[in-house]
Design an enzyme around this catalytic site. Structure first.
Site, short mmCIF file in Angstrom:
data_model
loop_
_atom_site.label_atom_id
_atom_site.label_comp_id
_atom_site.label_asym_id
_atom_site.label_seq_id
_atom_site.Cartn_x
_atom_site.Cartn_y
_atom_site.Cartn_z
N ASP A 42 29.80 13.32 -14.19
CA ASP A 42 28.49 13.48 -14.85
C ASP A 42 28.58 14.42 -16.04
O ASP A 42 28.10 14.12 -17.14
CB ASP A 42 27.46 14.05 -13.86
CG ASP A 42 27.31 13.19 -12.64
OD1 ASP A 42 27.88 12.07 -12.63
OD2 ASP A 42 26.64 13.61 -11.68
N LEU A 44 20.45 10.20 -12.60
CA LEU A 44 20.87 10.03 -14.00
C LEU A 44 21.36 11.36 -14.58
O LEU A 44 21.54 11.50 -15.78
CB LEU A 44 19.72 9.46 -14.84
CG LEU A 44 19.19 8.10 -14.36
CD1 LEU A 44 17.98 7.66 -15.17
CD2 LEU A 44 20.27 7.03 -14.42
N GLU A 54 32.40 2.76 -8.84
CA GLU A 54 31.59 3.64 -7.98
C GLU A 54 32.35 4.01 -6.71
O GLU A 54 32.96 3.16 -6.07
CB GLU A 54 30.29 2.90 -7.60
CG GLU A 54 29.10 3.79 -7.49
CD GLU A 54 28.69 4.43 -8.83
OE1 GLU A 54 28.99 5.63 -9.01
OE2 GLU A 54 28.10 3.74 -9.66
N GLU A 96 27.65 23.65 -11.02
CA GLU A 96 27.04 22.79 -9.99
C GLU A 96 27.59 23.17 -8.60
O GLU A 96 26.85 23.24 -7.63
CB GLU A 96 27.34 21.33 -10.34
CG GLU A 96 26.62 20.31 -9.48
CD GLU A 96 25.34 19.76 -10.11
OE1 GLU A 96 25.21 19.76 -11.33
OE2 GLU A 96 24.47 19.35 -9.32
N THR A 138 34.99 5.61 -6.64
CA THR A 138 36.43 5.55 -6.93
C THR A 138 36.97 6.93 -7.29
O THR A 138 38.16 7.19 -7.13
CB THR A 138 36.70 4.61 -8.13
OG1 THR A 138 35.80 5.00 -9.18
CG2 THR A 138 36.45 3.16 -7.77
P1 ADP Z 1 19.82 14.68 -10.99
O1 ADP Z 1 20.94 15.45 -11.59
O2 ADP Z 1 20.27 13.42 -10.35
O3 ADP Z 1 18.67 14.43 -11.93
P2 ADP Z 1 19.66 16.99 -9.29
O4 ADP Z 1 18.93 17.25 -8.03
O5 ADP Z 1 21.13 17.12 -9.30
O6 ADP Z 1 19.21 15.54 -9.80
O7 ADP Z 1 19.11 17.96 -10.42
C1 ADP Z 1 17.73 18.13 -10.62
C2 ADP Z 1 17.43 19.61 -10.77
O8 ADP Z 1 17.97 20.09 -12.01
C3 ADP Z 1 15.94 19.91 -10.86
O9 ADP Z 1 15.37 20.04 -9.59
C4 ADP Z 1 15.95 21.23 -11.63
O10 ADP Z 1 16.26 22.31 -10.78
C5 ADP Z 1 17.12 21.07 -12.60
N1 ADP Z 1 16.65 20.53 -13.89
C6 ADP Z 1 16.98 19.35 -14.43
N2 ADP Z 1 16.37 19.18 -15.64
C7 ADP Z 1 15.63 20.30 -15.86
C8 ADP Z 1 14.76 20.75 -16.93
N3 ADP Z 1 14.54 19.99 -18.00
N4 ADP Z 1 14.19 21.95 -16.80
C9 ADP Z 1 14.43 22.71 -15.72
N5 ADP Z 1 15.20 22.36 -14.69
C10 ADP Z 1 15.82 21.16 -14.75
MG MG Z 2 22.59 16.21 -10.48
#
Ligand code: ADP
Ligand code: MG
Length: 420
Positions: A206, A146, A52, A194, A54
């Site tokens: 990721d 996650l 982590e 991203e 790293t």
């Molecule tokens: P993480 O990647 O840690 O779960 P993030 O904030 O990077 O959190 O990403 C979450 C965002 O990704 C959500 O707010 C949404 O905009 C988008 N997202 C993730 N999964 C879905 C899904 N199944 N349908 C629509 N949007 C999604």
């Molecule tokens: Mg994310």
């Protein structure tokens, strides 16, 4: 140009992250669009087992793909528009295929649009010639660290590289090396999305785990060179248990950038006695010789974590290869202690979870995973101890923080795939 965003109250909605079968997903698609699915894809979320903070120090990480993630279903339409719906979201988007650009207000469709845009920019031969009706469903809790976002990006990159440059994808996927190169390309498309469409300047871990994951294997990855190795994770009678803090605290970009800067300071000061580019170049023996060169006490702590974590990650990978799962667990716990004391990215919630987990018989190791402060811990727990683990850790956590934790017993799954 034709852009239309509206809310739909009739779409089926599943915000509880319940599992859905492919048949149920197909039915949902039919209900939403009134027609049949043409193709279905899946990409997993990920958890980092060790290694982590790293990645941006030239070191390795050791994530694995999970058996939960994001599904994408699609069918071509004749309207030259991309229709985006998600069973997890209320917002519905309709974007003309010649008007692809980032949408305002953190629109969730940005994670999809960005990938389509970046495929076209990275591959001049790629063409989006038709409109599509698209439906997502994810069962990775969003925002828990996650990587629901990476799952969504990688599943989109997989689907739309095939749609936009099919011949090339077939060629890529025809051999083992081609398949690896293709999956790395999907990860890079996701990472660029991203950066550009979500504004998160993340490393590649990721998306890489989501693209290159392999059932019952973790990925020993150098994020700098993108060299990697699949390492078997034999967990006879042991499960990977992920615990969600549901904490509102997150590693914000300020705290993240501070850590990056402090590591740079350490590199500069060490370089006066031993020129290095990255902290990860230092072995623990080197560290004993050069640490005196770091005059800034905070930078020294940060660097000590990185040097220790890089060595720990290598040792953990070796332990797994030799079937020494107990040692692997101990190294996970040592990783948490270092992130708590030297890197200072844990916080009360993650520390309470780890502390409680360490007290449970049948826990081999437990640590925070992801950037820190909020998000999740990952623990290795013997099958017979799982119920006790949930009860004890859940109760201790609530006592310490007033929050309720969630537990996911995960399996290590395959990377992105076309399902139908
Ligand atoms: P993480 O990647 O840690 O779960 P993030 O904030 O990077 O959190 O990403 C979450 C965002 O990704 C959500 O707010 C949404 O905009 C988008 N997202 C993730 N999964 C879905 C899904 N199944 N349908 C629509 N949007 C999604
Ligand atoms: Mg994310």
């Amino acid at each position: 140009m034709y852009i239309c965003i509206f809310f739909c109250i009739f779409a089926p909605n599943n915000k509880n992250y319940l599992p859905m079968t492919t048949q149920e997903l197909n039915q949902a698609f039919e209900q939403v669009y009134g027609r049949k699915t043409e193709k279905m894809f899946f990409a997993p979320g990920r958890v980092n087992l060790i290694g982590e903070h790293t990645d941006y120090n030239g070191g390795c990480v050791f994530p694995c793909a999970l058996n939960f993630g994001a599904w994408l279903l699609l069918a071509k339409n004749a309207d030259k528009v991309l229709r985006f719906r998600s069973l997890n979201m209320d917002e519905v988007y309709e974007i003309a295929i010649n008007a692809i650009k980032p949408q305002p207000n953190r629109a969730w469709c940005n994670y999809a649009l960005g990938c389509i845009d970046i495929i076209a920019r990275r591959h001049p031969e790629a063409k989006l010639e038709s409109g599509y009706d698209i439906l997502y469903y994810g069962n990775v809790p969003a925002g828990a660290g996650l990587s629901s976002s990476a799952a969504m990006e990688v599943v989109t990159a997989r689907a739309f590289t095939e749609e936009m440059m099919k011949g090339l994808v077939d060629e890529w996927m025809s051999g083992l090396e081609g398949d690896k190169a293709y999956r790395t390309e999907l990860a890079l498309i996701g990472q660029a999305c991203e950066h550009e469409y979500a504004g998160v300047m993340c490393g590649v871990m990721d998306q890489f785990a989501s693209a290159q994951g392999k059932k019952d294997h973790a990925i020993y990855l150098n994020c700098d060179t993108l060299e990697f190795e699949h390492v078997p994770v034999k967990l006879n009678g042991i499960k990977v248990v992920i615990t969600n803090t549901h904490s509102p605290h997150h590693l914000d970009s300020g705290a993240y950038n501070d850590r990056v800067r402090q590591c740079q300071t350490a590199v500069e000061q060490i370089s006066r006695v031993k020129p290095i580019k990255f902290l990860a170049e230092l072995s623990p023996e080197d560290w004993a010789e050069v640490e005196i060169a770091i005059t800034d006490p905070i930078a020294k702590k940060r660097a000590r974590h990185v040097v220790g974590e890089v060595a720990r990650t290598a040792e953990a990978v070796e332990a797994l290869k030799q079937g020494k799962i107990e040692l692997f667990g101990k190294l996970m716990t040592a990783s948490h202690v270092s992130l708590r004391d030297d890197y200072e990215v844990t916080g009360k919630e993650l520390d309470s979870l780890a502390q409680a987990a360490w007290q449970v018989d049948g826990v081999l190791g437990s640590r925070m995973t992801g950037g820190g402060f909020g998000g999740c811990t990952v623990s290795l727990v013997r099958d017979e101890a799982i119920e006790n683990f949930k009860a004890f850790v859940g109760a201790e956590y609530e006592k310490a923080t007033g929050l309720k934790a969630d537990f996911y017993v995960a399996e290590i799954g395959d990377g992105v795939a076309r399902l139908a």
